[in-house]
Design a protein around this motif. Structure first.
Motif, short mmCIF file in Angstrom:
data_model
loop_
_atom_site.label_atom_id
_atom_site.label_comp_id
_atom_site.label_asym_id
_atom_site.label_seq_id
_atom_site.Cartn_x
_atom_site.Cartn_y
_atom_site.Cartn_z
N TRP A 286 46.66 67.89 56.77
CA TRP A 286 47.89 68.29 56.11
C TRP A 286 47.61 69.55 55.32
O TRP A 286 46.76 69.58 54.45
CB TRP A 286 48.32 67.15 55.20
CG TRP A 286 49.63 67.39 54.53
CD1 TRP A 286 50.80 67.75 55.11
CD2 TRP A 286 49.88 67.30 53.13
NE1 TRP A 286 51.78 67.88 54.17
CE2 TRP A 286 51.25 67.61 52.94
CE3 TRP A 286 49.11 66.98 52.02
CZ2 TRP A 286 51.84 67.62 51.69
CZ3 TRP A 286 49.70 66.99 50.78
CH2 TRP A 286 51.06 67.30 50.62
N LYS A 287 48.33 70.59 55.67
CA LYS A 287 48.07 71.87 55.02
C LYS A 287 49.05 72.07 53.88
O LYS A 287 50.27 71.97 54.07
CB LYS A 287 48.22 73.00 56.05
CG LYS A 287 47.45 74.22 55.67
CD LYS A 287 47.53 75.27 56.75
CE LYS A 287 46.96 76.57 56.23
NZ LYS A 287 47.24 77.68 57.13
N LEU A 288 48.50 72.37 52.70
CA LEU A 288 49.35 72.60 51.54
C LEU A 288 50.04 73.94 51.66
O LEU A 288 49.50 74.87 52.26
CB LEU A 288 48.49 72.58 50.27
CG LEU A 288 47.88 71.23 49.87
CD1 LEU A 288 46.84 71.44 48.79
CD2 LEU A 288 48.97 70.27 49.41
N PRO A 289 51.24 74.08 51.12
CA PRO A 289 51.89 75.39 51.10
C PRO A 289 51.03 76.41 50.36
O PRO A 289 50.25 76.05 49.47
CB PRO A 289 53.19 75.12 50.34
CG PRO A 289 53.39 73.66 50.38
CD PRO A 289 52.04 73.04 50.48
N TRP A 290 51.19 77.67 50.69
CA TRP A 290 50.31 78.71 50.16
C TRP A 290 50.36 78.82 48.64
O TRP A 290 49.39 79.21 48.00
CB TRP A 290 50.67 80.07 50.78
CG TRP A 290 52.04 80.57 50.39
CD1 TRP A 290 53.19 80.39 51.07
CD2 TRP A 290 52.37 81.32 49.21
NE1 TRP A 290 54.24 80.97 50.39
CE2 TRP A 290 53.76 81.55 49.25
CE3 TRP A 290 51.63 81.82 48.13
CZ2 TRP A 290 54.42 82.25 48.25
CZ3 TRP A 290 52.29 82.52 47.14
CH2 TRP A 290 53.67 82.73 47.20
N TRP A 291 51.51 78.47 48.03
CA TRP A 291 51.67 78.70 46.60
C TRP A 291 51.01 77.61 45.75
O TRP A 291 50.91 77.75 44.52
CB TRP A 291 53.16 78.79 46.25
CG TRP A 291 54.00 77.68 46.81
CD1 TRP A 291 54.71 77.70 47.98
CD2 TRP A 291 54.20 76.37 46.26
NE1 TRP A 291 55.33 76.50 48.19
CE2 TRP A 291 55.04 75.66 47.15
CE3 TRP A 291 53.75 75.73 45.10
CZ2 TRP A 291 55.43 74.34 46.91
CZ3 TRP A 291 54.13 74.43 44.86
CH2 TRP A 291 54.96 73.74 45.76
N VAL A 292 50.53 76.54 46.37
CA VAL A 292 49.98 75.43 45.58
C VAL A 292 48.70 75.86 44.85
O VAL A 292 48.55 75.63 43.65
CB VAL A 292 49.70 74.20 46.49
CG1 VAL A 292 48.93 73.14 45.73
CG2 VAL A 292 51.02 73.62 47.01
N GLU A 293 47.80 76.53 45.58
CA GLU A 293 46.52 76.90 44.95
C GLU A 293 46.70 77.87 43.78
O GLU A 293 46.20 77.60 42.68
CB GLU A 293 45.56 77.48 45.99
CG GLU A 293 44.18 77.71 45.39
CD GLU A 293 43.27 78.54 46.28
OE1 GLU A 293 43.42 78.49 47.50
OE2 GLU A 293 42.42 79.26 45.72
N THR B 259 49.31 78.35 41.97
CA THR B 259 50.04 77.68 40.90
C THR B 259 49.12 76.74 40.12
O THR B 259 49.13 76.70 38.88
CB THR B 259 51.24 76.89 41.48
OG1 THR B 259 52.03 77.77 42.26
CG2 THR B 259 52.08 76.27 40.37
N ALA B 260 48.30 76.00 40.88
CA ALA B 260 47.36 75.09 40.22
C ALA B 260 46.39 75.87 39.34
O ALA B 260 46.03 75.42 38.23
CB ALA B 260 46.60 74.28 41.28
#
Lengths: 261, 248
Positions: B17-24, B26-27
């Motif tokens: 499951w690939k996280l959307p690009w903005w997750v990293e 933002t985290a």
């Protein structure tokens, strides 16, 4: 966007054949002057990669689709493209990773388009000529220990697919080709600089025309490398440290002067 | 050429499951931003980080013992702050998270003049090695604090705080000594690992540091949260919210 062409228009499945799953491929068609993505329906079988789909289109729908490829085994580095916006080798990108999605296949964004999926990567070869080649202390052959060549051998795995150049934001987003050689040539320089028999000095080149300072080590080159070369950790950062030795470390500079002077 | 019309539909599961690009990014902004705000509160609104034989990492070395009582943590935290700010791993994270430069790989960026690390102030990141030298001094003080955390008024003992401080200094040591600049210092700058006797020793060190270095990013995050947890624990002891259980 052009209307999808289906396999019915080209080659219908053989009677009685098991029905394959269709996927939609949106392929860039055009050249340096103009172009657009066109959608095609492609039947997908197990293990099929993007390059298979492009070949199927060439064979069954439109033989004029231009695509550079050689080995179809992730060894030659020819079939680099932007697949759903992300740089990758078409021969190594499986279609079943995109089930339920349209697969957008575009040429590498960093380089000028020649036709369809083929780009002009000749800039890279011009950069290569600016790097002083291997300059050994004595004529080959040499006897060297494995531990002395381990670092260089990692870099020699490079297949020159130029995905790292394509994803590098200095080149891709900031058109920095006049300022920065790019990750591929950082590993080339690292390989030469770390070679125990090499006598040439490329640190001034790195700090000057090579543009090492433009790299802000966001590691995208390392993430896309199909050969899993640790471009940033093992090449770019060690080169930054070597450059810092010379330009940012007065203590080292003092020691160096004492040794040479 | 594949023969798609005669084969069944794909059976292989998608590769994770690939996280959307903005997750990293933002985290990163949330984690580093929260830690930054907490640090400001801790540094500027407290005059001590000591509880008995425990000392918060924000206040180590304890400059009050040297007669400095004006915002004592300020005299300390600039070293780890600049060490982390110039760290090659954190650079990746904050260029992505705070500067969107790029926010994620192959993401479009805003159009502007890009100078990378060629101009002030970002060029100062090239001085990372000097921050490393100072960070090593701080680590020595933290190890001294940790030893003292096991020495209670009635002799040797182990409290929960002792163990938390020990865990913290171990994590910080891994983070500090897995640093890319340290890797270069111990042997990475050599071209030949076998040409001199000393180079052979340095190769051994370089190999060890390289192994740690491959997890430098993990050490960076874990050690940051370790510092945070240690400080929170000691702060809660100081404010009387918690009682430190003695294990031995």
């Amino acid at each position: 966007m052009a209307q999808p062409q289906t396999m019915d228009q080209a080659a219908a499945p053989e009677a009685g054949a098991q029905q394959a799953t269709d996927m939609t491929l949106s392929v860039f068609r055009g050249d340096a002057t103009a172009g657009e993505e066109r959608e095609y329906r492609v039947p997908v079988g197990p293990g099929m990669v993007v390059l298979d789909a492009v070949h199927w289109l060439q064979a069954n729908v439109d033989s004029t689709i231009a695509c550079r490829w050689n080995c179809k085994a992730a060894r030659c580095g020819s079939c680099s493209a932007d697949i759903n916006g992300h740089p990758g080798l078409m021969c190594k990108t499986r279609l079943d990773d995109f089930v339920g999605q349209v697969v957008h296949v575009r040429p590498m964004r960093t380089f000028p388009i020649i036709k369809d999926l083929v780009t002009d990567v000749s800039w890279n070869y011009k950069v290569a000529k600016q790097i002083q080649p291997f300059t050994p202390a004595q004529p080959a052959p040499f006897v060297m220990y494995q531990r002395d060549v381990d670092r260089g051998q990692e870099f020699r795995r490079c297949i020159e697919c130029f995905l790292c150049q394509n994803v590098c934001h200095v080149l891709r987003e900031h058109s920095g080709m006049d300022r920065y050689f790019g990750p591929r040539f950082m590993i080339k320089i690292a390989e030469l600089e770390m070679h125990p028999m090499d006598t040439a000095d490329r640190v001034d080149l790195l700090a000057g025309g090579g543009g090492l300072g433009f790299c802000n080590i966001t590691k995208c080159c390392q993430e896309v490398c199909p050969e899993h070369i640790h471009i940033t950790d093992n090449a770019i950062i060690p080169l930054k440290e070597r450059t810092a030795d010379r330009y940012w470390d007065p203590i080292r500079r003092l020691f160096r002067r004492r040794r040479t002077g | 050429m594949a023969t798609p019309a005669t084969v069944p539909a794909p059976q292989r599961a998608p590769k994770g499951w690939k996280l959307p690009w903005w997750v990293e990014p933002t985290a990163t902004v949330v984690a580093l931003g929260s830690f930054g705000l907490y640090s400001i509160w801790e540094v500027f609104f407290h005059t001590t980080g000591r509880f008995g034989n425990y000392l918060s990492p924000f206040f180590s070395p304890d400059v009050t013992a040297w007669g400095i009582h004006v915002i004592p943590a300020v005299w300390v935290v600039w070293v780890p702050l600049l060490f982390r700010a110039s760290c090659y791993y954190y650079r990746k994270e904050y260029y992505r998270g705070f500067f969107a430069d790029p926010a994620a790989c192959a993401r479009p960026e805003r159009s502007r003049v890009y100078r990378g690390e060629t101009r002030f102030p970002l060029s100062l990141n090239n001085l990372h090695r000097f921050m490393l030298y100072l960070a090593i001094v701080v680590i020595l003080f933290l190890w001294d604090d940790t030893v003292r955390a096991f020495i209670f008024p009635n002799g040797f003992g182990v409290g929960l705080g002792s163990l938390i401080m020990l865990g913290n200094v171990i994590l910080l040591s891994y983070y500090t000594f897995s640093c890319h600049a340290f890797r270069h210092l111990v042997g990475g700058g050599l071209d030949c690992f076998t040409c001199r006797a000393r180079a052979v020793t340095r190769y051994g060190l370089w190999s060890r540091v390289s192994a740690w270095n491959s997890h430098h990013g993990q050490w960076a995050w874990i050690s940051m949260f370790g510092v945070w947890a240690t400080d929170v624990y000691i702060r809660l002891l100081i404010s009387g919210v918690l009682h430190d259980p003695r294990l031995i």
